[in-house]
Design a protein around this motif. Structure first.
Motif, PDB file in Angstrom:
ATOM      1  N   GLN A 174      -8.928  -1.674   0.471  1.00 26.46           N
ATOM      2  CA  GLN A 174      -7.824  -0.997  -0.212  1.00 26.46           C
ATOM      3  C   GLN A 174      -7.127  -1.976  -1.160  1.00 26.46           C
ATOM      4  N   ARG A 209      -0.922   3.683  -6.341  1.00 27.58           N
ATOM      5  CA  ARG A 209      -2.077   4.266  -5.688  1.00 27.58           C
ATOM      6  C   ARG A 209      -2.909   3.150  -5.056  1.00 27.58           C
ATOM      7  N   ASP A 210      -3.678   3.502  -4.023  1.00 23.96           N
ATOM      8  CA  ASP A 210      -4.541   2.540  -3.336  1.00 23.96           C
ATOM      9  C   ASP A 210      -5.983   2.832  -3.703  1.00 23.96           C
ATOM     10  N   LEU A 222       0.837  -1.189   0.000  1.00 22.07           N
ATOM     11  CA  LEU A 222       0.000   0.000   0.000  1.00 22.07           C
ATOM     12  C   LEU A 222       0.880   1.250   0.000  1.00 22.07           C
ATOM     13  N   SER A 223       0.408   2.296  -0.673  1.00 22.22           N
ATOM     14  CA  SER A 223       1.202   3.523  -0.794  1.00 22.22           C
ATOM     15  C   SER A 223       0.755   4.628   0.153  1.00 22.22           C
ATOM     16  N   GLY A 224      -0.477   4.552   0.620  1.00 22.96           N
ATOM     17  CA  GLY A 224      -1.027   5.639   1.430  1.00 22.96           C
ATOM     18  C   GLY A 224      -1.695   6.713   0.599  1.00 22.96           C
ATOM     19  N   ASN A 225      -1.550   6.664  -0.723  1.00 25.80           N
ATOM     20  CA  ASN A 225      -2.234   7.603  -1.625  1.00 25.80           C
ATOM     21  C   ASN A 225      -3.535   6.952  -2.107  1.00 25.80           C
ATOM     22  N   MET A 226      -4.624   7.290  -1.437  1.00 21.71           N
ATOM     23  CA  MET A 226      -5.877   6.581  -1.680  1.00 21.71           C
ATOM     24  C   MET A 226      -6.737   7.270  -2.728  1.00 21.71           C
TER      25      MET A 226
END
Length: 213
Positions: free
Chosen positions: A101, A156-157, A77-81
């Protein structure tokens, strides 16, 4: 391109003048009708050959710097949702619960940079960021990327609604991204996300690129 159009119109007008020279240009003429027609045919043939060579050169030039985007699963996961919502629904219908996610990786495997990346108008699903407005509320902005260089990727998530937890959610999600090449050519890539139909947040998922143009 405008110059080529003007040249084409000029040649067409010239040929029409030759075909009607007895009417439009009475009196003694330099050369015969057959001679002028032969000259016009040679001129037109040379011009068509030039146009063909030009378009072949232009296509080869574009191909040498063409970006190619593919979309697959990211490892982490990148944290950029990004919220995922059907194009027929209002952005206010974005779900805050019942979502999973799904990390995706947008890779550029082409030779040139992919520029101005965004959801295409034909995309079945749209991608949105949710951002705080500073007053305790959230605003939704469409997904946009300035670009991805050759050999690089962006992660991206996706916040995907689970079919058994959210009404009208689907297990099969398709979205299309559009992007430009260095010379302004427009390309698209369509990806598919398959969600396992269970009620668990740990539902399995699969991601694949299904179409490129």
């Amino acid at each position: 391109m405008k110059i080529l159009v003007l040249i084409s119109l000029g040649i067409v007008v010239f040929v029409l003048l030759v075909l009607n020279h007895e009417f439009l240009l009475p009196g003694d003429q330099a050369g015969t009708v057959d001679g002028w027609l032969g000259f016009s045919g040679g001129l037109l043939g040379g011009y068509l050959a030039f146009i063909s060579a030009y378009y072949i050169y232009r296509k080869q030039r574009h191909d040498t710097v063409r970006p190619i985007l593919i979309i697959d699963e990211a490892n982490n996961l990148s944290g950029n949702m990004l919220h995922v919502i059907h194009r027929d629904l209002n952005v206010d219908a974005i779900q805050q619960t019942g979502t999973k996610q799904v990390p995706i990786r947008i890779r550029n495997i082409g030779l040139g940079a992919a520029l101005d990346i965004e959801c295409d108008g034909s995309s079945k699903y749209k991608l949105f960021y949710s951002l705080p407005d500073g007053y305790g509320n959230e605003v939704h902005e469409s997904f946009v990327l300035i670009g991805i260089a050759s050999g690089k990727d962006e992660v991206r998530d996706l916040l995907v609604e689970l079919p058994t937890l959210v009404e009208h959610a689907e297990p099969n999600i398709e979205f299309t991204l559009a992007y430009n090449g260095a010379y302004g050519q427009r390309y698209t890539v369509t990806a598919q996300v398959l969600i396992e139909s269970t009620e668990r947040i740990t539902s399995e998922f699969w991601i694949r690129t299904i179409k490129r143009t």
